[in-house]
Write a protein that holds these residues in place. Structure first.
Motif, PDB file in Angstrom:
ATOM      1  N   ASN A   1     -22.761  64.038  63.822  1.00  0.00           N
ATOM      2  CA  ASN A   1     -22.679  63.115  62.691  1.00  0.00           C
ATOM      3  C   ASN A   1     -23.475  63.600  61.490  1.00  0.00           C
ATOM      4  OD1 ASN A   1     -21.047  61.256  63.860  1.00  0.00           O
ATOM      5  ND2 ASN A   1     -22.417  59.530  63.431  1.00  0.00           N
TER       6      ASN A   1
ATOM      7  N   TYR B   1     -45.778  40.663  39.981  1.00  0.00           N
ATOM      8  CA  TYR B   1     -46.361  41.472  41.044  1.00  0.00           C
ATOM      9  C   TYR B   1     -45.301  42.265  41.789  1.00  0.00           C
ATOM     10  CZ  TYR B   1     -50.762  39.261  40.133  1.00  0.00           C
ATOM     11  OH  TYR B   1     -51.892  38.848  39.525  1.00  0.00           O
ATOM     12  N   LEU B   2     -44.154  41.660  41.960  1.00  0.00           N
ATOM     13  CA  LEU B   2     -43.056  42.377  42.606  1.00  0.00           C
ATOM     14  C   LEU B   2     -42.703  43.617  41.808  1.00  0.00           C
ATOM     15  CD1 LEU B   2     -40.538  39.775  43.976  1.00  0.00           C
ATOM     16  CD2 LEU B   2     -41.578  41.678  45.172  1.00  0.00           C
TER      17      LEU B   2
ATOM     18  N   ILE C   1     -51.239  41.162  45.286  1.00  0.00           N
ATOM     19  CA  ILE C   1     -50.342  42.309  45.549  1.00  0.00           C
ATOM     20  C   ILE C   1     -50.265  42.577  47.054  1.00  0.00           C
ATOM     21  CG2 ILE C   1     -50.129  44.820  45.322  1.00  0.00           C
ATOM     22  CD1 ILE C   1     -51.062  44.545  42.475  1.00  0.00           C
TER      23      ILE C   1
ATOM     24  N   ILE D   1     -44.607  45.302  39.685  1.00  0.00           N
ATOM     25  CA  ILE D   1     -45.663  46.315  39.804  1.00  0.00           C
ATOM     26  C   ILE D   1     -45.519  47.070  41.112  1.00  0.00           C
ATOM     27  CG2 ILE D   1     -48.164  46.657  40.032  1.00  0.00           C
ATOM     28  CD1 ILE D   1     -48.532  44.250  38.205  1.00  0.00           C
ATOM     29  N   ASN D   2     -45.243  46.335  42.178  1.00  0.00           N
ATOM     30  CA  ASN D   2     -45.046  46.946  43.483  1.00  0.00           C
ATOM     31  C   ASN D   2     -43.931  47.973  43.480  1.00  0.00           C
ATOM     32  OD1 ASN D   2     -46.872  46.170  45.349  1.00  0.00           O
ATOM     33  ND2 ASN D   2     -45.899  44.214  45.731  1.00  0.00           N
TER      34      ASN D   2
ATOM     35  N   SER E   1     -24.374  63.529  69.718  1.00  0.00           N
ATOM     36  CA  SER E   1     -23.488  62.865  68.764  1.00  0.00           C
ATOM     37  C   SER E   1     -24.165  62.703  67.414  1.00  0.00           C
ATOM     38  CB  SER E   1     -23.016  61.525  69.302  1.00  0.00           C
ATOM     39  OG  SER E   1     -23.842  61.053  70.314  1.00  0.00           O
ATOM     40  N   ARG E   2     -25.484  62.490  67.426  1.00  0.00           N
ATOM     41  CA  ARG E   2     -26.188  62.412  66.148  1.00  0.00           C
ATOM     42  C   ARG E   2     -26.151  63.769  65.443  1.00  0.00           C
ATOM     43  NH1 ARG E   2     -32.546  61.451  64.689  1.00  0.00           N
ATOM     44  NH2 ARG E   2     -32.257  62.002  62.519  1.00  0.00           N
TER      45      ARG E   2
ATOM     46  N   ALA F   1     -31.587  55.941  70.694  1.00  0.00           N
ATOM     47  CA  ALA F   1     -31.699  57.337  70.288  1.00  0.00           C
ATOM     48  C   ALA F   1     -30.350  58.049  70.311  1.00  0.00           C
ATOM     49  CB  ALA F   1     -32.684  58.048  71.209  1.00  0.00           C
ATOM     50  N   TYR F   2     -29.409  57.543  71.115  1.00  0.00           N
ATOM     51  CA  TYR F   2     -28.149  58.262  71.281  1.00  0.00           C
ATOM     52  C   TYR F   2     -26.945  57.497  70.769  1.00  0.00           C
ATOM     53  CZ  TYR F   2     -31.112  61.089  74.086  1.00  0.00           C
ATOM     54  OH  TYR F   2     -32.130  61.887  74.480  1.00  0.00           O
TER      55      TYR F   2
ATOM     56  N   MET G   1     -24.228  55.717  68.237  1.00  0.00           N
ATOM     57  CA  MET G   1     -23.526  56.006  66.982  1.00  0.00           C
ATOM     58  C   MET G   1     -22.638  54.822  66.623  1.00  0.00           C
ATOM     59  SD  MET G   1     -24.198  58.886  65.839  1.00  0.00           S
ATOM     60  CE  MET G   1     -25.762  59.341  66.494  1.00  0.00           C
TER      61      MET G   1
ATOM     62  N   ASN H   1     -45.670  34.791  37.748  1.00  0.00           N
ATOM     63  CA  ASN H   1     -46.638  35.739  38.279  1.00  0.00           C
ATOM     64  C   ASN H   1     -46.073  36.546  39.437  1.00  0.00           C
ATOM     65  OD1 ASN H   1     -48.971  35.915  36.903  1.00  0.00           O
ATOM     66  ND2 ASN H   1     -49.881  34.085  37.831  1.00  0.00           N
ATOM     67  N   CYS H   2     -45.419  35.818  40.304  1.00  0.00           N
ATOM     68  CA  CYS H   2     -44.856  36.422  41.504  1.00  0.00           C
ATOM     69  C   CYS H   2     -43.914  37.568  41.138  1.00  0.00           C
ATOM     70  CB  CYS H   2     -44.115  35.349  42.292  1.00  0.00           C
ATOM     71  SG  CYS H   2     -43.709  35.867  43.936  1.00  0.00           S
TER      72      CYS H   2
ATOM     73  N   GLY I   1     -32.045  62.863  68.935  1.00  0.00           N
ATOM     74  CA  GLY I   1     -31.192  61.698  68.711  1.00  0.00           C
ATOM     75  C   GLY I   1     -29.868  61.865  69.425  1.00  0.00           C
ATOM     76  N   GLY I   2     -29.739  62.930  70.205  1.00  0.00           N
ATOM     77  CA  GLY I   2     -28.515  63.096  70.975  1.00  0.00           C
ATOM     78  C   GLY I   2     -27.491  63.966  70.265  1.00  0.00           C
TER      79      GLY I   2
ATOM     80  N   VAL J   1     -48.274  39.742  48.822  1.00  0.00           N
ATOM     81  CA  VAL J   1     -46.824  39.859  48.613  1.00  0.00           C
ATOM     82  C   VAL J   1     -46.255  40.964  49.494  1.00  0.00           C
ATOM     83  CG1 VAL J   1     -45.074  40.560  46.944  1.00  0.00           C
ATOM     84  CG2 VAL J   1     -46.795  38.886  46.300  1.00  0.00           C
ATOM     85  N   ASN J   2     -46.996  42.090  49.577  1.00  0.00           N
ATOM     86  CA  ASN J   2     -46.553  43.209  50.399  1.00  0.00           C
ATOM     87  C   ASN J   2     -46.367  42.813  51.856  1.00  0.00           C
ATOM     88  OD1 ASN J   2     -45.988  45.468  48.978  1.00  0.00           O
ATOM     89  ND2 ASN J   2     -48.127  46.045  48.705  1.00  0.00           N
TER      90      ASN J   2
END
Lengths: 276, 284
Positions: free
Chosen positions: A72, A7-8, B17, A10-11, A68-69, B247-248, B250, A3-4, A65-66, B20-21
């Motif tokens: 990148n 359900y996984l 369901i 279906i998810n 450098s981000r 946030a900064y 890498m 069963n488990c 994010g800076g 499980v989630n």
């Protein structure tokens, strides 16, 4: 157990449908992703909003994010445009940079502090713990509270680079994240010294917040001196792309550099660059 | 046995369901943390996180221990202050206050529990830190973090202790009164032992909250990575470290931040399993 597993399954199925629905929605309009420096991001969001008004079919997603981000993400193709609040380094010449404005980093102290100017040697000595009292640099007889930025910030990088210091040599008493936190910290501590974006500091000082920008080598830390290029601790704010910009990306970069945006850039306490 | 009607089957399916989630979310978080920190966990030996000279991730020094110490000291300090205060508040509500005052007092404590942490942090940054600074600079310190955390976990301890004390069967209280015990004798000899494990579980939940608190601590603790020598020295906690640098960050820098997240999760898991164990003992 059987069963488990069911359900996984279906998810998972539901998740896939949901994800494909999301991508089909976003494909309906043209989408630009801009990531990078938190210094540039508030200005960029405003520019993006104005650009969207002129080009209703384009959606622009600005994420911080800076610097450098930004680099990148552009290299890996995750973002179309990167925001970088410094000049590109020699090992980054695979990227194309377009300056939209200048920003200066100003040393700030509490308004009650009588010190008006410091030279780079004195600042380096204060930050490395060789000078511990304001008396040594012409101030009151009180211990200096050194405010430094967290690792990874471009403000920190530029500051250390200018003073020729390594971050492990700095002996801070307080470490802060963004400019606003730095200004709040210095406001609340009459013997603190910190450094933030000149734009942000000038704006706060003008609103009556008790902080003072120190002159550096006798040069006043002001928006005008950043503009004329005589203030030593300043940096360009760049937009970067991995290839020569085409189409909508090119239109957006040209829009960001156009003279009609100068008032907006000045409203964010940055200094526009004359592109002609 | 009874037979299930179709609507029951449907309900059971839906509940399964969702159940499980819920578990999946936790497992995915753990998997995500491991995945993100995997590059450095493979590259560096685990001892580097203990023996490196300092925390300067951009210069390749990754000592997490000062931050672990800072996290534990701030949380334990807050509990040291909040437990006596919270316990006396709960005893006041249950045994001493007239009923209308008890209701009002309890509402106020519930209100305190509802204040967002960032508000405490902001108050700490603009009021508490300058105050401590006048006394002993730089102000942003272990002490400021302890005081702000105390305010945040105090209502949690008060309310769980109140619930545990209110759940003590009336017969026990009546019998104690019939035996002629004084009020304090009844509290210390009957009510507190009967509510003991519930109170302890509440304290452990409060400790978990204190360990994971981020924004308020980030604003007042000063964030310097070091072992504090006095309560006036600034410290950095593991949670604040992530918020401050993520946030900064890498590459490797980013991955070691996930390691500090993993360490924090481990700490909280140990605490909540202790809480679960105590809860089980109480019902056994």
């Amino acid at each position: 157990m059987k069963n488990c597993a069911k359900y996984l399954l279906i998810n998972l199925f539901c998740l896939i449908i949901w994800a494909s629905w999301l991508t089909s929605v976003s494909a309906a309009s043209q989408r630009l992703i801009v990531t990078g420096s938190s210094t540039v991001a508030p200005l960029m969001s405003e520019i993006a909003r104005r650009f969207e008004l002129q080009h209703p079919e384009v959606r622009i997603d600005v994420q911080t994010g800076g610097s450098s981000r930004g680099i990148n993400d552009v290299r890996r193709g995750i973002a179309d445009i990167g925001m970088v609040s410094r000049a590109l380094k020699p090992n980054e010449d695979d990227l194309h940079a377009f300056s939209i404005a200048m920003d200066g980093i100003g040393i700030i102290v509490h308004a009650s502090n009588p010190v008006r100017s410091l030279n780079p040697k004195q600042i380096a000595d204060i930050y490395t713990g060789k000078i511990t009292h304001w008396k040594s640099v012409g101030g009151p007889n009180a211990r200096i509270t050194v405010v430094n930025k967290a690792e990874g910030r471009s403000t920190l990088e530029l500051f250390l680079d200018y003073l020729q210091l390594k971050n492990s040599a700095v002996k801070p008493h307080i470490i802060i994240g963004d400019n606003a936190q730095g200004i709040k910290t210095v406001t609340g501590n009459p013997h603190a010294i910190g450094y933030v974006s000149i734009g942000a500091a000038a704006y706060e000082a003008q609103r009556g917040t008790p902080i003072r920008l120190l002159a550096l080598n006798g040069v006043t830390a002001s928006v005008e001196n950043v503009h004329s290029g005589i203030f030593p601790l300043s940096r360009p704010l760049n937009l970067i792309t991995s290839r020569v910009p085409q189409g909508i990306i090119r239109a957006f970069i040209e829009f960001a550099r156009s003279p009609q945006l100068y008032p907006l850039i000045e409203a964010h306490y940055f200094v526009p660059i004359d592109t002609d | 046995m009874f037979r299930l009607i179709p609507t029951d089957r449907l309900l059971i399916a839906i509940l399964r369901i969702f159940a499980v989630n819920t578990v999946l979310v936790l497992l995915l978080i753990l998997a995500f943390l491991l995945l993100e920190s995997w590059p450095v966990l493979m590259q560096l030996s685990l001892t580097r996180f203990v023996t490196d000279t300092s925390w300067h991730p951009l210069e390749g020094a990754y000592n997490l221990m000062p931050m672990l110490a800072g996290t534990l000291l701030a949380s334990m300090g807050a509990l040291l202050l909040a437990v006596p205060l919270g316990m006396s508040s709960a005893l006041f509500i249950v045994f001493y206050a007239p009923s209308h005052l008890a209701t009002l007092y309890k509402r106020l404590i519930e209100l305190l529990a509802g204040i967002p942490s960032v508000v405490f942090g902001f108050w700490g940054l603009t009021t508490l830190v300058p105050l401590i600074n006048q006394w002993h600079p730089p102000g942003a310190s272990l002490l400021a973090a302890i005081l702000v955390l105390t305010l945040m976990v105090l209502p949690l301890i008060t309310l769980t202790a109140y619930t545990a004390l209110a759940a003590v069967p009336d017969e026990l209280i009546h019998n104690a009164a019939a035996l002629g015990l004084s009020r304090w004798g009844m509290i210390s000899g009957v009510a507190l032992p009967a509510a003991g494990s519930g109170i302890t579980a509440g304290i452990i939940l409060a400790a978990a909250r204190a360990l994971g608190e981020t924004m308020a601590v980030l604003m007042v603790a000063g964030n310097v990575v070091q072992y504090p020598e006095t309560v006036f020295d600034p410290i950095r906690t593991l949670a604040a470290n992530i918020a401050l640098e993520m946030a900064y960050a890498m590459g490797d820098h980013r991955a070691v931040l996930f390691v500090s997240g993993l360490l924090l999760l481990l700490l909280v898991m140990v605490l909540s399993s202790i809480a679960g164990f105590l809860e089980k003992q109480r019902h056994a």
